[in-house]
Every structure is written in C-alpha cells, then in structure tokens.
Design a protein around this motif. Structure first.
Motif, PDB file in Angstrom:
ATOM      1  N   GLN A  35       0.880  -1.174   0.000  1.00  0.00           N
ATOM      2  CA  GLN A  35       0.000   0.000   0.000  1.00  0.00           C
ATOM      3  C   GLN A  35       0.918   1.225   0.000  1.00  0.00           C
ATOM      4  O   GLN A  35       2.138   1.074   0.129  1.00  0.00           O
ATOM      5  N   THR A  38       3.422   2.289   3.166  1.00  0.00           N
ATOM      6  CA  THR A  38       4.660   1.515   3.294  1.00  0.00           C
ATOM      7  C   THR A  38       5.312   1.330   1.923  1.00  0.00           C
ATOM      8  O   THR A  38       6.480   0.966   1.828  1.00  0.00           O
ATOM      9  N   ASP A 119       1.727  -4.785   4.791  1.00  0.00           N
ATOM     10  CA  ASP A 119       0.638  -4.312   5.635  1.00  0.00           C
ATOM     11  C   ASP A 119       0.219  -5.474   6.520  1.00  0.00           C
ATOM     12  O   ASP A 119       0.091  -6.609   6.047  1.00  0.00           O
ATOM     13  N   ILE A 361      -6.829   5.022   9.753  1.00  0.00           N
ATOM     14  CA  ILE A 361      -5.425   5.337  10.016  1.00  0.00           C
ATOM     15  C   ILE A 361      -5.272   6.818  10.403  1.00  0.00           C
ATOM     16  O   ILE A 361      -4.226   7.439  10.257  1.00  0.00           O
ATOM     17  N   ARG A 379      -8.492  -1.735  14.934  1.00  0.00           N
ATOM     18  CA  ARG A 379      -7.547  -1.259  15.958  1.00  0.00           C
ATOM     19  C   ARG A 379      -8.136  -0.059  16.686  1.00  0.00           C
ATOM     20  O   ARG A 379      -8.657   0.854  16.040  1.00  0.00           O
ATOM     21  N   ARG A 496       6.145   9.585   5.099  1.00  0.00           N
ATOM     22  CA  ARG A 496       6.603   8.199   5.116  1.00  0.00           C
ATOM     23  C   ARG A 496       7.824   7.954   4.206  1.00  0.00           C
ATOM     24  O   ARG A 496       8.510   6.954   4.353  1.00  0.00           O
ATOM     25  N   SER A 536       0.873  -2.651  13.500  1.00  0.00           N
ATOM     26  CA  SER A 536       1.198  -2.418  12.092  1.00  0.00           C
ATOM     27  C   SER A 536       2.538  -3.032  11.672  1.00  0.00           C
ATOM     28  O   SER A 536       3.437  -3.232  12.489  1.00  0.00           O
ATOM     29  N   ARG A 538       4.556  -1.450   9.706  1.00  0.00           N
ATOM     30  CA  ARG A 538       5.371  -0.334   9.194  1.00  0.00           C
ATOM     31  C   ARG A 538       6.840  -0.488   9.581  1.00  0.00           C
ATOM     32  O   ARG A 538       7.186  -0.484  10.764  1.00  0.00           O
TER      33      ARG A 538
HETATM   34  C1  MIC Z   1      -2.389   0.003   9.982  1.00  0.00           C
HETATM   35  O1  MIC Z   1      -3.519  -0.483   9.968  1.00  0.00           O
HETATM   36  O2  MIC Z   1      -1.802   0.315  11.033  1.00  0.00           O
HETATM   37  C2  MIC Z   1      -1.665   0.215   8.665  1.00  0.00           C
HETATM   38  C3  MIC Z   1      -1.571   1.657   8.450  1.00  0.00           C
HETATM   39  O3  MIC Z   1      -2.410  -0.340   7.616  1.00  0.00           O
HETATM   40  C4  MIC Z   1      -0.307  -0.458   8.779  1.00  0.00           C
HETATM   41  C5  MIC Z   1       0.626  -0.146   7.707  1.00  0.00           C
HETATM   42  C6  MIC Z   1       1.283   1.190   7.818  1.00  0.00           C
HETATM   43  O4  MIC Z   1       1.649   1.605   8.911  1.00  0.00           O
HETATM   44  O5  MIC Z   1       1.476   1.803   6.775  1.00  0.00           O
HETATM   45  C7  MIC Z   1      -0.333  -1.970   8.942  1.00  0.00           C
HETATM   46  O6  MIC Z   1      -1.291  -2.483   9.473  1.00  0.00           O
HETATM   47  O7  MIC Z   1       0.645  -2.647   8.629  1.00  0.00           O
END
Ligand code: MIC
Ligand code: SF4
Length: 646
Positions: A35, A38, A119, A361, A379, A496, A536, A538
């Motif tokens: 996505q 990332t 992700d 997010i 989340r 990012r 995440s 990330r």
């Molecule tokens: C999330 O739900 O926290 C995200 C944003 O989709 C992350 C990815 C990210 O931090 O870009 C994830 O779940 O990996």
C-alpha cells in the motif's frame, strides 16, 4: 500424521529448510501487495536493489492510505510508485479503487498461493485459503526481486466453528470472541486455522473479516479452507478458474483447539484502548455515542454495506451522532450506487467517504474531545484516531448502524430490519482503475521514475560493531504498538518517504523529547516490556530508530513483524532471560554490550553490562544464522545488495 492447511501450503512452497515448528524455512512467494504508506519505501528499496522486472507471479501496488493529500507529498509519492510499477512489472491500483485487502480479495487472491504484503492485515487473503502474511516493506521488496521469504514454521491452532450465527450477530463478533479468549499476544508464533461445520455457513467476505482481524492476535496468519463457498465467490467475481480445493487432512494435528459455537455468540465490542478488551454490547450498556464509522479492510464488503443500508433505510441518524461510511472498493461502491443502497445511506444522514483507509489510520474524522466513537475497524489503540482523549469501540456493522440511529451503544439483535443479504451471483467487474505495467522492454525502458522533493534517502547503516556502549534513553511497558513508536495520522503520514522529518514524531506519545534526546546522545538503547512492536507492519518503526541511533531494543518479548523489521534495519532485538531484570534497568543508565558479535556467534547468549548500577544482566538474541549475517552486514538492504552483486 496428516497435514494442516498451513503445512500443505508451506511444504508446496518450500525453497529450503525442514518443516518443523520453530525452525526457520524459506518459502517461494507467488504474490505480493503493497500500500502507499509503506509502499514508497518498499519501491525505493526495490530500486536500490537494481531489479529490472519483478519475478513474482503477481505483484500489485495499492494507493489507499495516504489519499487525503493535504500537500504535494502524497501525490508525489503516488506518482513515484506509479512510475516504478510501470517500469518494473507491478500492477497499480489507482486511488479510488479501494482498500488493498478488499480489492485483492475480490480481484487477485487465489487459494493455495502464498502472498506477502507490506501491511499487517494481509492475512485477509486467508479467507480465500491463501497463506497470506504481513511483512516489512524490505521483505516484500526482496520477494518482488525473486528472493525467498523466511518464516519461522508456526504452530497451528484449530478454531473449530460449530452452529450458525444468529441474525444481527456477525463475523466481527467471531473474531472479537477469539480476541477475548486469546488476547493480543495469544497468536504470536502461531497460525489460526478455521474448521468445523460452522465454516460452511460463512461467506468468503465473512471469513476475510475473521482472518483480517486475526492480525490483532499477533498471529503469523489465519486461514480458512477453500471449499464450494470459495468457488461460488470466485465464480461471482468471474474467476472460477482460480479455484482449487484446500482442506486439511482428516487426521491433521493441531497444538490446540478452540471451539466456538456460532449460535451462542452475542454482539461484542472491544473497548478502549485494545482490540482484546472485549465485552458483550449489552454488558457495556447504553453509553452515548458521538461518532460511528463504518468501513476499513475489516468490514467494508458488499454484504456488510447492504446490511448497513437495510438498517438505515427509512430511518434517521441520531442528531448527536456523526455517521461516516467508507465502502471498501470501487466494486462495492458502484454496486451500492446502482441498487439504491447508497441513497438509503445518504438519505438517513450518513457522510459517504472515499473507498480508502481514511479514518482507520487517522486520515480525517477524528472524534470530538472525549468523544465515544464506534468503529467497524480492527484497531483502537490510544491516540490512533487523531484525538488523544477519543474513546474508540470496535464493533460489527450491525451494532454500528443500529447505534447510529439510537445514539447510544445498542445491541442490534432487537432490530426488525430485514438483513438477509444474498451473495450476488455476479459482482460488477470493472478493472479500469488497475493499470497494467509496461508490456515490452522498450516500453519499460522509456519510463522515467519520478522522484518528488519529499523523497529522502534510506538512513545510513553500519555493520555490527564488536562491542556497543550506549545509554538507555527510553523505558516503556507491555504491548507497545508501532503506533506508539511511529505514529500515523493526517499530519505525519505524508512523511513516510522522508525519514529525517518523520523522526521528529518518534515515540511522541510516550516522550515528547525522545527524538531530540537521541540526537544529542548519538546512540542509545530502548527498554521494552512484553509484545513490543505489536500492530502495524510499518518498517518505519525500525527505520526511524535506526536514523536516530538506536542500537538495540531490550524487551521482555517482541511481536513477529516488528522483530523482523528491527533485524532488517540492523537493530538488535534482545530479550531478558529473566523478565524480572526489566526492573533493574532505568532510563539514563549507561549500558554496554562488550562482546556482542562474539556472543551472537556463540549461540545468542548476550551479556549486558549496566555500568551505572554495576549489574551484569543475561540477555538472549533469538535470531537465525541468516539474520545474524544480515545484522553483520548492517541490515537487509546492504545484505541483499551484496548477495546480488555476487
Ligand atoms: C495500519 O492499519 O496500522 C496500517 C496503516 O495499515 C499499517 C501499515 C502502515 O503503517 O502503513 C499496517 O497495518 O501494517
Ligand atoms: Fe487500511 Fe485500516 Fe486496514 Fe490498515 S487496518 S489497511 S489502515 S483499513
């Protein structure tokens, strides 16, 4: 002994290693997804590896996270990703086409294949019978380049489903029940495999809701069998030829079996601020609600949206509630527009949002001060909504829609709307928002990769030193999420691809001055509790600490993806042999790892010297030989570049 689904897929993709729980194996990756939040970094890494054309069967880049575009940064990143995709053989899903996991399920997922995605909710594909795993961007870039993916062979837990869900109780309540029983660390090192008679009663999108939020268990992934229901779903997407049956052998053995009677489930909610803080909706009671948000990769399928529309039809959103709805994909949104469901939502007073991650997010729709927000998301970490005092409850679409009308948290089972939604026999298929890569070498050569001014280089790396001395600059508790380490949200996500700028926000929720103190110290270590780095995928939660000079994180235990990301960034993930030693180290202590390389080479028993207290503390570094080689090389990027040049 018969094989589980997980074992069958891993064995059929094994490149090297022996299938034994706890052992590291490398597996061939058929598909990748990224996505944009990332992805920019992942494609910068791919560019740095000099890969002409990706070597997977299918790789797709989705634009779904950074779609608010409050400045030039995100739009520039999107162009960068689009140009790399065209040149290197990756399909590009344009902004507006939908959330990566929803679109991938609809258009690309194939039972029995392996998928890794940058992700953490990539396990959504497990709803189709894929082995779909969340990973750091660098691991995904390596897989795109044709490299294998290394995983620790998981233990397999069976979740046996019996019975059938009652009306107004939904797949979301199933995964909330699993979280209630097993907790946010209950799945670490494990794969959740669903089976039993109840499976047949669940559609593919319902299964995907469950595997999606299985990420919150810390599990490597979750997977359902691929059966007649899967076949019908793929046929309705015009992809019947992608179907194949996947099921475990009758005598497959599991480390643990958890039985859930679907008929006995009631509507549930995860209360602030953790996805496993689950109670029944009726037990929590009729708390007043300020905001309701419906969407995200967990609950934005056609059927979810149709149920919401049926509940809202002819009703009015309560005046105290702001209701936002984000259908998960262009396919879903178009179908709702054509069949009138969208007008039922608009008419009731819903605010229709773009088909993207959006508020999930923290990209807009932050609730009011102390606001109670019911969300169908996965989340509810403190502060993730963008409002520090916001109180986020995770609920099903049914609970969300009914509560939006009443204005208080409401058990939806008393509602009289007709929500028997039949699975369409044909989804509306139109892939005109998926751009294909260059078809010929000439065409690819002609594409110039576009770099915007916000794109800054990968942080400087250094090979592992023989000894390390640095102060402990931060000490945190259990279940620290990557949202704590590297927050997201509308103000921060644009950076990012700019690690120096991003670093200003590192750990801000825990210590406002962390970044400044790191810069002053030059190098440091972090002390953590249990399950450090959950949430995440990330890799920024490792790349930013690398940039700030963090040499090691010493914790009671780590979450899977974050631990791999630390190693990939060249940062040591160390654990206390005796968890009580956590109490012996304080912020400001001068720490030393006097013979770290030798300790790692001799099996991973590491000696930590607390020069301030004079104590010697036993640590462990549980990594594979390959990971040791990565650390010695200064991280996975340097390691891969070296390997590629051989
Ligand atoms: C999330 O739900 O926290 C995200 C944003 O989709 C992350 C990815 C990210 O931090 O870009 C994830 O779940 O990996
Ligand atoms: Fe997007 Fe939210 Fe899903 Fe992450 S959890 S992929 S931010 S919708």
């Amino acid at each position: 002994m018969g094989a589980t689904i997980c074992e069958k897929i891993i064995r059929s993709h094994l490149v090297d290693g022996v299938y034994a729980p706890g052992a590291e194996v490398d597996i061939r990756i058929d598909q990748t997804l990224t996505q944009d939040a990332t992805g920019t970094m992942a494609y910068l890494e791919l560019e740095a590896m000099n890969v002409d054309r990706v070597k997977t069967e299918l790789s797709v880049a989705y634009i779904d996270h950074n779609t608010l575009q409050t400045g030039f940064e995100n739009a520039d990143d999107h162009r960068f990703i689009q140009s790399v995709c065209k040149k290197r053989g990756v399909r590009f899903s344009r902004p507006g086409n939908g959330i990566c996991h929803q679109v991938h399920l609809e258009r690309f997922g194939v039972p029995g294949k392996t998928l890794i995605g940058s992700d953490s909710h990539t396990p959504t594909g497990g709803g189709l019978g894929m082995l779909a795993i969340g990973a750091g961007g660098l691991d995904v870039a390596v897989a795109m380049g044709g490299g294998a993916y290394y995983i620790t062979v998981p233990e397999v837990v069976k979740i046996e489903l019996t019975g059938r869900l009652s009306p107004f109780v939904s797949a979301k309540d199933v995964i909330l029940e699993v979280l209630r029983r097993l907790s946010v660390k209950g799945g670490v090192g494990k794969v959740m495999e669903y089976g039993g008679e109840g499976v047949k009663t669940l559609s593919v999108p319902e299964r995907a809701t469950i595997t999606n939020m299985g990420a919150e268990l810390g599990a490597t992934t979750s997977v359902f069998p691929s059966d007649e229901v899967t076949k019908a779903f793929l046929a309705a997407q015009g992809r019947e030829e992608d179907w194949r049956e996947i099921r475990p052998d009758d005598d497959a053995e599991y480390v643990q079996t958890v039985t859930i009677d679907l008929s006995a489930l009631r509507p549930l909610a995860a209360m602030p601020h953790m996805p496993d803080n689950v109670k029944s909706v009726s037990e929590i009671g009729a708390i007043p609600v300020d905001q309701v948000l419906i969407g995200s990769c967990t609950n934005s399928s056609f059927a979810d949206m149709m149920k919401v529309a049926a509940i809202l039809k002819g009703k009015k959103v309560n005046p105290r509630v702001s209701l936002g709805i984000a259908p998960g994909s262009k396919q879903v949104l178009t179908m709702l527009a054509l069949n009138g469901a969208l007008s039922a939502m608009i008419d009731a007073g819903a605010r229709i949002l773009e088909s993207a991650c959006g508020p999930c997010i923290g990209m807009g729709q932050s609730p009011c001060t102390n606001g109670v927000s019911l969300r169908t998301f996965n989340r509810n970490f403190e502060g993730r909504s963008g409002t520090p005092s916001g109180k986020i409850y995770l609920v099903s679409p049914e609970t969300a829609a009914v509560s939006a009308i009443t204005g208080v948290l409401t058990d939806p089972t008393g509602c009289d709307a007709d929500i028997q939604i039949a699975m369409p026999t044909h989804f509306l298929v139109n892939d005109n928002m998926i751009e294909l890569p260059a078809a010929t070498k000439e065409e690819a050569d002609a594409v110039e990769v576009c770099y915007g001014p916000n794109i800054k280089p990968y942080p400087a790396t250094a090979p592992l030193a023989d000894s390390i001395a640095a102060p402990a600059l931060l000490k945190v508790g259990d279940n620290i999420t990557t949202d704590h380490i590297m927050p997201a949200g509308a103000k921060i996500l644009p950076y990012r691809s700019n690690i120096p700028k991003l670093s200003e926000f590192c750990f801000r929720q825990c210590d406002e001055n962390f970044a400044a103190r790191c810069k002053e110290a030059g190098s440091c270590m972090i002390i953590g509790g249990e399950n450090y780095g959950q949430g995440s995928s990330r890799e920024h939660a490792a790349l930013v600490p690398l940039y700030l000079g963090v040499k090691a994180v010493i914790a009671k235990s780590f979450a899977r993806i974050h631990k791999a990301n630390l190693v990939n960034a060249g940062i040591l993930p160390l654990t206390f042999v005796n968890p009580a030693d956590y109490d012996a180290v304080s912020v400001g202590d001068e720490l030393g790892l006097p013979q770290i390389t030798a300790d790692l080479e001799n099996g991973g028993n590491v000696t930590l010297l607390d020069k301030t207290t004079g104590a010697t503390i036993a640590l462990n570094c549980d990594i594979s030989e390959r990971q040791l080689a990565i650390l010695k090389a200064g991280g996975l990027l340097d390691f891969t570049k070296k390997e590629n040049s051989k």
